[in-house]
Enzyme design. Structure first.
Site, PDB file in Angstrom:
ATOM      1  N   HIS A   1      -6.806   6.181 -13.033  1.00 41.78           N
ATOM      2  CA  HIS A   1      -6.622   5.091 -14.001  1.00 41.78           C
ATOM      3  C   HIS A   1      -7.700   5.230 -15.069  1.00 41.78           C
ATOM      4  O   HIS A   1      -8.886   5.105 -14.770  1.00 41.78           O
ATOM      5  CB  HIS A   1      -6.767   3.730 -13.314  1.00 41.78           C
TER       6      HIS A   1
ATOM      7  N   LYS B   1       5.667   6.835 -11.812  1.00 37.90           N
ATOM      8  CA  LYS B   1       4.978   6.055 -10.776  1.00 37.90           C
ATOM      9  C   LYS B   1       5.756   4.780 -10.467  1.00 37.90           C
ATOM     10  O   LYS B   1       6.065   4.004 -11.367  1.00 37.90           O
ATOM     11  CB  LYS B   1       3.562   5.695 -11.268  1.00 37.90           C
TER      12      LYS B   1
ATOM     13  N   HIS C   1       3.299   3.799  -4.891  1.00 36.80           N
ATOM     14  CA  HIS C   1       2.294   2.954  -4.231  1.00 36.80           C
ATOM     15  C   HIS C   1       3.012   2.324  -3.048  1.00 36.80           C
ATOM     16  O   HIS C   1       3.759   1.360  -3.216  1.00 36.80           O
ATOM     17  CB  HIS C   1       1.772   1.882  -5.203  1.00 36.80           C
TER      18      HIS C   1
ATOM     19  N   HIS D   1      -2.455   7.596  -2.504  1.00 32.25           N
ATOM     20  CA  HIS D   1      -3.647   7.020  -1.854  1.00 32.25           C
ATOM     21  C   HIS D   1      -3.384   6.527  -0.423  1.00 32.25           C
ATOM     22  O   HIS D   1      -3.561   5.360  -0.116  1.00 32.25           O
ATOM     23  CB  HIS D   1      -4.266   5.901  -2.703  1.00 32.25           C
TER      24      HIS D   1
ATOM     25  N   ASP E   1      -7.737   7.710  -7.435  1.00 33.83           N
ATOM     26  CA  ASP E   1      -7.408   6.302  -7.667  1.00 33.83           C
ATOM     27  C   ASP E   1      -8.620   5.578  -8.244  1.00 33.83           C
ATOM     28  O   ASP E   1      -8.820   4.387  -7.982  1.00 33.83           O
ATOM     29  CB  ASP E   1      -6.896   5.604  -6.403  1.00 33.83           C
TER      30      ASP E   1
HETATM   31  O1  DOR Z   1      -7.345  -0.807  -6.084  1.00 29.65           O
HETATM   32  C1  DOR Z   1      -6.466  -0.470  -6.868  1.00 29.65           C
HETATM   33  N1  DOR Z   1      -6.644  -0.597  -8.203  1.00 29.65           N
HETATM   34  N2  DOR Z   1      -5.307  -0.003  -6.387  1.00 29.65           N
HETATM   35  C2  DOR Z   1      -4.265   0.241  -7.189  1.00 29.65           C
HETATM   36  O2  DOR Z   1      -3.240   0.633  -6.688  1.00 29.65           O
HETATM   37  C3  DOR Z   1      -4.343  -0.023  -8.630  1.00 29.65           C
HETATM   38  C4  DOR Z   1      -5.713  -0.003  -9.098  1.00 29.65           C
HETATM   39  C5  DOR Z   1      -5.880  -0.568 -10.484  1.00 29.65           C
HETATM   40  O3  DOR Z   1      -5.110  -0.212 -11.368  1.00 29.65           O
HETATM   41  O4  DOR Z   1      -6.829  -1.345 -10.693  1.00 29.65           O
HETATM   42 ZN    ZN Z   2      -3.837   3.714  -8.499  1.00 32.11          ZN
END
Ligand code: DOR
Ligand code: ZN
Length: 335
Positions: free
Chosen positions: A14, A95, A134, A168, A240
């Site tokens: 991200h 995704k 996910h 993940h 992640d």
């Molecule tokens: O902890 C997480 N944060 N898991 C996710 O699947 C998304 C991510 C986020 O985009 O902040």
């Molecule tokens: Zn993620």
């Protein structure tokens, strides 16, 4: 002692957008050769125009680094063959988020009725576009991933030509599913290889270790570590790494996400060394992903040295995992 990693890849990242992108993009672009860029921005990436302009913003923000952003779309049931074939060359994966399961996933899928998913998933199978998922239900938080395994299996059986990446993963149930279906693959984060739920809530609450899926039991963590350090060929590294501003983490209603991108490689070197498996890190960090995704990222050699490294307390407005702690490996050079 030193270790050279060739073309490290982060298969789940991200970067965010706007101001924060200027902090995150150069950090990942420095020590990785490429990364799968998650589309759960605000608004999510759901069109060719949005994808291309997000890619352009990433390229501008990352500076002169040699780095390939591998772009993804946020899954929608109304994507069809025509739409997807028009964007195929720009796209590395799509995704899929169950609706509301994590950060900015409100527009995700509710219910997994195969009939209703047929149009996009058949088109993706034909066009060879991998589906990243996910995989969590809305059940009890510790059971959500294991409860999702039958959905992974149903999809894998219904679309045998579709590459499905279980993102993940945190449980041994997910690892076992990899062996049952040829078209299932997985990413594992560095934090799920290092922590259990005890580290998050067993003592004082540690918001910078709070993420989705939450870290599980020791036995799950140990199963993930065995798969990673023994170079399971269907398992790839995906950080992640999910930055949030400090104010969104250190507050009531803490956002889910752990920021690891700049420290992932030293942490992995430390872990693989502890298991006497440093030689297997190249597979986990790059070779498996190249093969599974069929990608050729730009050449990059990252030289890691076994020397103490104190993790910064912050990167701009973002607090990384293990901020202020000293670890035993560091990145010494990138070529
Ligand atoms: O902890 C997480 N944060 N898991 C996710 O699947 C998304 C991510 C986020 O985009 O902040
Ligand atoms: Zn993620």
């Amino acid at each position: 002692m030193q270790l050279i990693l060739n073309d490290p890849l982060d298969m789940h990242l991200h970067l965010r957008d706007g101001e924060m992108l200027h902090t995150t993009a150069p950090l990942s672009a420095h020590s990785f050769s490429g990364a799968i860029i998650m589309p759960n921005t605000i608004p999510p990436i759901q069109s060719k125009e949005a994808l291309l302009s997000y890619k352009q913003r990433i390229l501008e923000a990352m500076g002169s680094e040699n780095f390939m952003p591998l772009m993804t779309l946020f899954f929608r049931r109304d994507y069809d063959y025509e739409f997807l074939s028009n964007i195929r060359d720009e796209l590395s994966a799509i995704k899929l988020y169950p609706a509301g399961i994590t950060t900015n996933s409100e527009g995700g899928v509710s219910g997994f009725d195969i009939e209703k998913l047929k149009t996009p998933l058949e088109a993706m199978s034909e066009l060879g576009i991998p589906l990243c998922i996910h995989g969590e239900t809305n059940g009890f938080v510790m059971d959500r991933e294991a409860e999702f395994v039958p959905i992974y299996e149903k999809l894998a059986a219904a679309f045998p030509k579709l590459k499905i990446i279980m993102e993940h993963i945190t449980t041994k149930e997910s690892l076992q599913a990899l062996d049952r279906y040829e078209n299932l693959y997985a990413t594992i984060t560095v934090h799920h290889l290092l922590i259990t739920l005890d580290d998050v809530v067993g003592g004082m609450l540690r918001p910078h270790l709070f993420c989705k899926p939450i870290a599980k039991r020791g036995e799950d963590r140990d199963a993930l570590v065995q798969a990673a350090v023994n170079a399971h060929p269907k398992v790839m590294f995906g950080s992640d790494s999910a930055p949030h501003p400090k104010s969104a983490k250190e507050c009531p209603g803490c956002a889910a996400g752990i920021f690891t991108a700049p420290i992932a490689l030293p942490l992995l070197a430390e872990l693989f060394e502890a298991h006497g498996k440093l030689d297997n890190l190249q597979g986990f960090i790059s070779d498996h992903a190249k093969k599974i995704y069929g990608i050729k990222p730009p050449k990059k050699s990252v030289i890691l040295k076994k020397e103490p490294f104190t993790i910064p307390k912050n990167y701009g407005d973002i607090v990384p995992m293990h901020a202020g702690e000293t670890i035993s490996w560091k990145i010494s050079q990138v070529q």
